[in-house]
Write a protein that holds these residues in place. Structure first.
Motif, mmCIF file in Angstrom:
data_model
loop_
_atom_site.group_PDB
_atom_site.id
_atom_site.type_symbol
_atom_site.label_atom_id
_atom_site.label_comp_id
_atom_site.label_asym_id
_atom_site.label_seq_id
_atom_site.Cartn_x
_atom_site.Cartn_y
_atom_site.Cartn_z
ATOM 1 N N LEU A 126 0.860 -1.176 0.000
ATOM 2 C CA LEU A 126 0.000 0.000 0.000
ATOM 3 C C LEU A 126 0.900 1.230 0.000
ATOM 4 N N PRO A 127 0.362 2.429 -0.290
ATOM 5 C CA PRO A 127 1.211 3.616 -0.417
ATOM 6 C C PRO A 127 1.970 4.006 0.841
ATOM 7 N N THR A 128 1.480 3.615 2.003
ATOM 8 C CA THR A 128 2.186 3.865 3.254
ATOM 9 C C THR A 128 2.470 2.507 3.890
ATOM 10 N N PRO A 129 3.334 2.420 4.885
ATOM 11 C CA PRO A 129 3.699 1.122 5.462
ATOM 12 C C PRO A 129 2.607 0.543 6.372
ATOM 13 N N ILE A 130 1.488 0.185 5.763
ATOM 14 C CA ILE A 130 0.355 -0.378 6.489
ATOM 15 C C ILE A 130 0.040 -1.766 5.925
ATOM 16 N N ALA A 131 -0.714 -2.546 6.693
ATOM 17 C CA ALA A 131 -1.031 -3.919 6.298
ATOM 18 C C ALA A 131 -2.487 -4.093 5.881
ATOM 19 N N ILE A 132 -3.317 -3.051 6.079
ATOM 20 C CA ILE A 132 -4.739 -3.140 5.758
ATOM 21 C C ILE A 132 -5.273 -1.784 5.318
ATOM 22 N N GLU A 133 -6.217 -1.831 4.354
ATOM 23 C CA GLU A 133 -6.919 -0.637 3.914
ATOM 24 C C GLU A 133 -8.335 -1.055 3.540
ATOM 25 N N LEU A 134 -9.323 -0.211 3.828
ATOM 26 C CA LEU A 134 -10.714 -0.485 3.474
ATOM 27 C C LEU A 134 -11.222 0.520 2.465
ATOM 28 N N LYS A 135 -12.038 0.054 1.549
ATOM 29 C CA LYS A 135 -12.762 0.879 0.581
ATOM 30 C C LYS A 135 -14.234 0.575 0.798
ATOM 31 N N CYS A 136 -15.042 1.568 1.106
ATOM 32 C CA CYS A 136 -16.415 1.319 1.533
ATOM 33 C C CYS A 136 -17.447 2.127 0.757
ATOM 34 N N ILE A 137 -18.669 1.588 0.728
ATOM 35 C CA ILE A 137 -19.835 2.287 0.206
ATOM 36 C C ILE A 137 -20.922 2.194 1.264
ATOM 37 N N ALA A 138 -21.569 3.311 1.547
ATOM 38 C CA ALA A 138 -22.640 3.352 2.537
ATOM 39 C C ALA A 138 -23.808 4.168 1.974
ATOM 40 N N THR A 139 -24.946 4.068 2.633
ATOM 41 C CA THR A 139 -26.059 4.934 2.310
ATOM 42 C C THR A 139 -26.074 6.094 3.308
ATOM 43 N N ILE A 140 -26.791 7.138 2.934
ATOM 44 C CA ILE A 140 -26.939 8.296 3.835
ATOM 45 C C ILE A 140 -28.409 8.440 4.147
#
Length: 140
Positions: A126-140
């Motif tokens: 990932l672009p930074t030294p991390i092990a997890i990233e989330l991409k989410c969709i929600a309703t409002i």
């Protein structure tokens, strides 16, 4: 009536590492950009130890998961949505073999009442030294 896109940024989530917003509202849908575990106002990444060159020497996936989920909550709430309105989650892990079981256990804690669609994929980095990233969709 045409949909108007509304760019939204959280005052609590970590600053984006590029030219993108935390979220974009289109109609009654909220699309979140990739969210990692960093803390706002610092380069500190909960659960990550780096050497002087910026390479990961050790990391705690549980700490990172909990921090990512908190950052997602910040963005959702600042955008007028909430955790229970998530409808789709894409999870990026850098080490599926080592981290999936822990991540899956923590995910089950956070999503026991709301169960959005989910996709989990392993990526090399990932672009930074991390092990997890989330991409989410929600309703409002």
């Amino acid at each position: 009536m045409a949909n108007q896109n509304e760019i939204l940024n959280s005052s609590k989530a970590p600053e984006p590492v590029g030219l993108y917003p935390h979220a974009c509202k289109v109609g009654n849908l909220l699309f979140l950009s990739g969210v990692g575990p960093r803390e706002r106002g610092t380069k500190k990444i909960p659960g990550v130890e780096l050497d002087e060159a910026g390479n990961i020497t050790s990391y705690d996936i549980e700490t990172q998961c909990r921090s990512v989920f908190q950052n997602v909550k910040y963005i959702l709430e600042d955008a007028g949505s909430s955790w229970d309105k998530l409808v789709d989650v894409t999870v990026f892990l850098t080490n599926m073999k080592a981290d999936f079981a822990t991540y899956n256990r923590i995910y089950a804690e956070y999503f026991k009442d709301n169960q959005p669609c989910r996709t989990t994929v392993e990526i090399s980095s990932l672009p930074t030294p991390i092990a997890i990233e989330l991409k989410c969709i929600a309703t409002i």
